[in-house]
Design a protein around this motif. Structure first.
Motif, PDB file in Angstrom:
ATOM      1  N   ASN A 281      30.127  29.865  68.532  1.00  0.00           N
ATOM      2  CA  ASN A 281      28.756  29.929  69.041  1.00  0.00           C
ATOM      3  C   ASN A 281      28.318  28.521  69.426  1.00  0.00           C
ATOM      4  OD1 ASN A 281      26.865  28.665  66.848  1.00  0.00           O
ATOM      5  ND2 ASN A 281      28.283  29.955  65.690  1.00  0.00           N
ATOM      6  N   PRO A 282      27.330  28.389  70.314  1.00  0.00           N
ATOM      7  CA  PRO A 282      26.940  27.067  70.818  1.00  0.00           C
ATOM      8  C   PRO A 282      25.904  26.331  69.965  1.00  0.00           C
ATOM      9  CG  PRO A 282      25.781  28.760  72.037  1.00  0.00           C
ATOM     10  CD  PRO A 282      26.690  29.478  71.085  1.00  0.00           C
ATOM     11  N   VAL A 283      25.474  26.921  68.847  1.00  0.00           N
ATOM     12  CA  VAL A 283      24.400  26.324  68.037  1.00  0.00           C
ATOM     13  C   VAL A 283      24.884  25.050  67.350  1.00  0.00           C
ATOM     14  CG1 VAL A 283      22.786  26.680  66.131  1.00  0.00           C
ATOM     15  CG2 VAL A 283      23.346  28.581  67.668  1.00  0.00           C
ATOM     16  N   ARG A 284      24.102  23.970  67.520  1.00  0.00           N
ATOM     17  CA  ARG A 284      24.414  22.682  66.882  1.00  0.00           C
ATOM     18  C   ARG A 284      23.748  22.551  65.522  1.00  0.00           C
ATOM     19  NH1 ARG A 284      22.649  18.174  68.451  1.00  0.00           N
ATOM     20  NH2 ARG A 284      20.905  18.816  69.790  1.00  0.00           N
ATOM     21  N   PHE A 285      22.456  22.913  65.463  1.00  0.00           N
ATOM     22  CA  PHE A 285      21.726  22.754  64.198  1.00  0.00           C
ATOM     23  C   PHE A 285      20.591  23.760  64.105  1.00  0.00           C
ATOM     24  CE2 PHE A 285      19.351  20.179  67.189  1.00  0.00           C
ATOM     25  CZ  PHE A 285      18.022  20.392  66.842  1.00  0.00           C
TER      26      PHE A 285
ATOM     27  N   LEU B 115      15.898  14.931  67.800  1.00  0.00           N
ATOM     28  CA  LEU B 115      16.898  15.972  67.575  1.00  0.00           C
ATOM     29  C   LEU B 115      17.256  16.741  68.845  1.00  0.00           C
ATOM     30  CD1 LEU B 115      15.449  17.502  64.266  1.00  0.00           C
ATOM     31  CD2 LEU B 115      17.341  15.877  64.475  1.00  0.00           C
ATOM     32  N   VAL B 116      16.294  16.840  69.762  1.00  0.00           N
ATOM     33  CA  VAL B 116      16.461  17.674  70.953  1.00  0.00           C
ATOM     34  C   VAL B 116      16.384  16.829  72.214  1.00  0.00           C
ATOM     35  CG1 VAL B 116      15.533  19.654  72.225  1.00  0.00           C
ATOM     36  CG2 VAL B 116      15.410  19.611  69.724  1.00  0.00           C
ATOM     37  N   ASP B 117      17.233  17.137  73.197  1.00  0.00           N
ATOM     38  CA  ASP B 117      17.136  16.467  74.488  1.00  0.00           C
ATOM     39  C   ASP B 117      17.115  17.518  75.602  1.00  0.00           C
ATOM     40  OD1 ASP B 117      19.807  17.239  75.090  1.00  0.00           O
ATOM     41  OD2 ASP B 117      20.580  15.421  74.137  1.00  0.00           O
ATOM     42  N   GLU B 118      17.128  17.094  76.837  1.00  0.00           N
ATOM     43  CA  GLU B 118      16.986  18.010  77.966  1.00  0.00           C
ATOM     44  C   GLU B 118      18.119  19.027  78.071  1.00  0.00           C
ATOM     45  OE1 GLU B 118      16.541  15.731  81.490  1.00  0.00           O
ATOM     46  OE2 GLU B 118      14.574  14.930  80.947  1.00  0.00           O
ATOM     47  N   SER B 119      19.253  18.722  77.474  1.00  0.00           N
ATOM     48  CA  SER B 119      20.400  19.627  77.583  1.00  0.00           C
ATOM     49  C   SER B 119      20.345  20.773  76.574  1.00  0.00           C
ATOM     50  CB  SER B 119      21.708  18.850  77.386  1.00  0.00           C
ATOM     51  OG  SER B 119      21.789  18.326  76.064  1.00  0.00           O
ATOM     52  N   ASP B 120      19.437  20.687  75.612  1.00  0.00           N
ATOM     53  CA  ASP B 120      19.369  21.702  74.564  1.00  0.00           C
ATOM     54  C   ASP B 120      18.663  22.968  75.040  1.00  0.00           C
ATOM     55  OD1 ASP B 120      20.563  20.831  71.982  1.00  0.00           O
ATOM     56  OD2 ASP B 120      19.243  19.107  72.266  1.00  0.00           O
ATOM     57  N   ILE B 121      18.997  24.074  74.366  1.00  0.00           N
ATOM     58  CA  ILE B 121      18.345  25.363  74.616  1.00  0.00           C
ATOM     59  C   ILE B 121      17.905  25.922  73.271  1.00  0.00           C
ATOM     60  CG2 ILE B 121      18.588  27.702  75.518  1.00  0.00           C
ATOM     61  CD1 ILE B 121      20.766  26.665  77.386  1.00  0.00           C
ATOM     62  N   ALA B 122      16.610  25.978  73.061  1.00  0.00           N
ATOM     63  CA  ALA B 122      16.064  26.472  71.797  1.00  0.00           C
ATOM     64  C   ALA B 122      15.832  27.976  71.871  1.00  0.00           C
ATOM     65  CB  ALA B 122      14.760  25.749  71.470  1.00  0.00           C
ATOM     66  N   TYR B 123      15.823  28.608  70.714  1.00  0.00           N
ATOM     67  CA  TYR B 123      15.682  30.066  70.647  1.00  0.00           C
ATOM     68  C   TYR B 123      14.694  30.443  69.554  1.00  0.00           C
ATOM     69  CZ  TYR B 123      17.009  34.937  69.510  1.00  0.00           C
ATOM     70  OH  TYR B 123      16.988  36.283  69.236  1.00  0.00           O
TER      71      TYR B 123
ATOM     72  N   ASP C 215      25.253  37.171  69.188  1.00  0.00           N
ATOM     73  CA  ASP C 215      25.559  37.521  70.578  1.00  0.00           C
ATOM     74  C   ASP C 215      24.483  36.971  71.511  1.00  0.00           C
ATOM     75  OD1 ASP C 215      27.890  38.848  69.942  1.00  0.00           O
ATOM     76  OD2 ASP C 215      26.905  40.803  69.745  1.00  0.00           O
ATOM     77  N   GLN C 216      23.235  36.969  71.055  1.00  0.00           N
ATOM     78  CA  GLN C 216      22.139  36.417  71.852  1.00  0.00           C
ATOM     79  C   GLN C 216      22.298  34.903  72.027  1.00  0.00           C
ATOM     80  OE1 GLN C 216      21.006  38.972  73.443  1.00  0.00           O
ATOM     81  NE2 GLN C 216      18.817  38.728  73.010  1.00  0.00           N
ATOM     82  N   THR C 217      22.720  34.221  70.973  1.00  0.00           N
ATOM     83  CA  THR C 217      22.910  32.764  71.091  1.00  0.00           C
ATOM     84  C   THR C 217      24.010  32.445  72.095  1.00  0.00           C
ATOM     85  OG1 THR C 217      24.545  32.569  69.285  1.00  0.00           O
ATOM     86  CG2 THR C 217      22.185  32.446  68.692  1.00  0.00           C
ATOM     87  N   ARG C 218      25.050  33.265  72.120  1.00  0.00           N
ATOM     88  CA  ARG C 218      26.138  33.041  73.085  1.00  0.00           C
ATOM     89  C   ARG C 218      25.683  33.389  74.499  1.00  0.00           C
ATOM     90  NH1 ARG C 218      28.644  36.108  68.907  1.00  0.00           N
ATOM     91  NH2 ARG C 218      29.736  34.744  67.426  1.00  0.00           N
ATOM     92  N   ARG C 219      24.922  34.456  74.615  1.00  0.00           N
ATOM     93  CA  ARG C 219      24.466  34.904  75.936  1.00  0.00           C
ATOM     94  C   ARG C 219      23.635  33.843  76.627  1.00  0.00           C
ATOM     95  NH1 ARG C 219      20.337  40.040  76.972  1.00  0.00           N
ATOM     96  NH2 ARG C 219      20.179  39.790  79.257  1.00  0.00           N
ATOM     97  N   TYR C 220      22.759  33.166  75.856  1.00  0.00           N
ATOM     98  CA  TYR C 220      21.844  32.190  76.461  1.00  0.00           C
ATOM     99  C   TYR C 220      22.268  30.738  76.231  1.00  0.00           C
ATOM    100  CZ  TYR C 220      18.713  36.191  76.930  1.00  0.00           C
ATOM    101  OH  TYR C 220      18.163  37.402  77.276  1.00  0.00           O
ATOM    102  N   GLY C 221      23.378  30.524  75.549  1.00  0.00           N
ATOM    103  CA  GLY C 221      23.829  29.158  75.309  1.00  0.00           C
ATOM    104  C   GLY C 221      22.941  28.391  74.356  1.00  0.00           C
ATOM    105  N   VAL C 222      22.399  29.063  73.365  1.00  0.00           N
ATOM    106  CA  VAL C 222      21.436  28.463  72.433  1.00  0.00           C
ATOM    107  C   VAL C 222      22.088  27.374  71.592  1.00  0.00           C
ATOM    108  CG1 VAL C 222      19.962  28.922  70.434  1.00  0.00           C
ATOM    109  CG2 VAL C 222      20.065  30.561  72.330  1.00  0.00           C
ATOM    110  N   THR C 223      21.425  26.220  71.518  1.00  0.00           N
ATOM    111  CA  THR C 223      21.954  25.103  70.729  1.00  0.00           C
ATOM    112  C   THR C 223      21.167  24.854  69.445  1.00  0.00           C
ATOM    113  OG1 THR C 223      20.608  23.502  71.957  1.00  0.00           O
ATOM    114  CG2 THR C 223      22.841  23.948  72.788  1.00  0.00           C
ATOM    115  N   THR C 224      19.959  25.439  69.336  1.00  0.00           N
ATOM    116  CA  THR C 224      19.170  25.252  68.119  1.00  0.00           C
ATOM    117  C   THR C 224      18.171  26.394  67.955  1.00  0.00           C
ATOM    118  OG1 THR C 224      17.659  23.773  66.915  1.00  0.00           O
ATOM    119  CG2 THR C 224      17.463  23.827  69.317  1.00  0.00           C
ATOM    120  N   PHE C 225      17.870  26.730  66.718  1.00  0.00           N
ATOM    121  CA  PHE C 225      16.827  27.705  66.428  1.00  0.00           C
ATOM    122  C   PHE C 225      16.220  27.389  65.073  1.00  0.00           C
ATOM    123  CE2 PHE C 225      20.652  29.712  64.673  1.00  0.00           C
ATOM    124  CZ  PHE C 225      20.230  30.174  63.440  1.00  0.00           C
TER     125      PHE C 225
END
Length: 343
Positions: free
Chosen positions: A102-106, A24-32, A70-80
């Motif tokens: 927002n940048p969240v994928r899943f 589900l996750v690769d190096e380009s993802d940013i988890a929160y 707003d936090q997800t946008r600030r840090y570019g979060v793609t998943t949480f």
């Protein structure tokens, strides 16, 4: 005091979760995560997959519904990871024009209510993946990666699981029962620190008793109902606290709530619910029972109601029901039965 779980890496879900995370996750993802790292949710479902994938991780101080996106946008979060209590609160926030921006994928969810599942996905433009696991669960893992109906935890992954009644008999499709998993002679997979009684009670005849009430459909998909310790007995019927809470949270002006048992004159339970209101909303408590009558069986509609400014919570945003149970019936508790009699 909570039981201390003796954690053994070889007997946990860490390895399968890590492998699943790589899918589900690769190096380009940013988890929160905004949950404490001493809790398995943040440690295993956010940190561990990120380490295995070599991706970035954002650790926030605490959960804030008003600034979450707003936090997800600030840090570019793609998943949480979304705990069941958090997602309804996010849905209760006033809609904004940029909700989908927002940048969240899943989301890796644990207990997303079925009634808000699709609406949450559409409002915030993301996918919800549901799962089940427990630190003391003997490597029991269920996943729904869009491969099962909405509201389902999916099917067991690499485990033999049954749903049984109080006598240990398998229940039929659609009937509630406790989920148990076969671990054979591997009793060392579950151990409570210096508590042999709790350890032996957890595993009986090779079957691990999760303490979770579930049901399965005809295709074997599992659905979470609640903890057996939070089941209430009213008028000869079993009532799930989670079922009552989900119905309460359908009220447009209620933010969150906790349902629990208080003593009854009939030697069973009466249901009490303590809740908070959305900011700026005034709720007429006398009208809540009628609202719930459209969503619950008659015997499951609570008798007692209490509106409070805030609910006691753990660091993982779980409501501490024990504190509410100790308080019992307070002076500001509304008794729907007396209201009906007087009216």
């Amino acid at each position: 005091m909570p039981k201390g779980v003796v954690f053994k890496y070889a007997a946990t879900n860490v390895k399968p979760i890590s492998l699943l995370g790589r899918l589900l996750v690769d190096e380009s993802d940013i988890a929160y995560t905004c949950y404490p790292l001493f809790h398995a949710n943040a440690l295993f479902l956010t940190v561990t997959p990120s380490l295995h994938a070599g991706s970035k991780l954002v650790v926030d101080e605490k959960f804030s519904a008003s600034r979450f996106w707003d936090q997800t946008r600030r840090y570019g979060v793609t998943t949480f990871n979304g705990l069941g209590a958090v997602m309804p609160i996010l849905m209760k926030q006033p809609p904004k024009a940029n909700d989908r921006d927002n940048p969240v994928r899943f989301i890796l969810s644990a207990g997303c209510p079925a009634n808000i599942w699709r609406e949450f996905e559409q409002r915030f433009d993301l996918k919800i993946y549901e799962g089940y696991g427990a630190v003391d669960g003997g490597a029991v893992l269920l996943m729904n990666l869009g491969t099962a109906p909405v509201g389902s935890m999916g099917k067991p992954v690499g485990a033999k699981v049954r749903v049984v009644d109080a006598q240990g008999n398998d229940v039929a499709d659609g009937e509630q029962g406790e989920m148990i998993a076969y671990i054979g002679n591997r009793k060392d997979t579950v151990e409570y620190h210096e508590n042999k009684e709790a350890t032996s009670d957890k595993v009986r005849d090779g079957w691990l008793h999760t303490g979770d009430l579930v049901y399965h459909d005809a295709k074997g998909y599992m659905y979470f109902v609640g903890r057996n310790t939070e089941s209430m007995r009213v008028g000869g019927e079993n009532v799930s606290a989670l079922e009552v809470e989900n119905a309460m949270c359908k009220h447009p002006d209620i933010l969150e709530c906790a349902a629990y048992a208080v003593p009854s004159e009939l030697a069973e339970d009466e249901i009490m619910v303590t809740f908070t209101a959305l900011e700026g909303k005034e709720i007429g408590i006398a009208g809540i029972p009628a609202f719930l009558a459209d969503h619950l069986a008659k015997f499951a509609v609570p008798r007692y109601y209490r509106l409070v400014p805030e609910l006691p919570k753990t660091e993982t945003h779980r409501i501490i029901k024990k504190e509410l149970e100790k308080q019992g019936l307070t002076e500001d508790t509304f008794d729907a039965k007396k209201e009906r009699v007087s009216s």
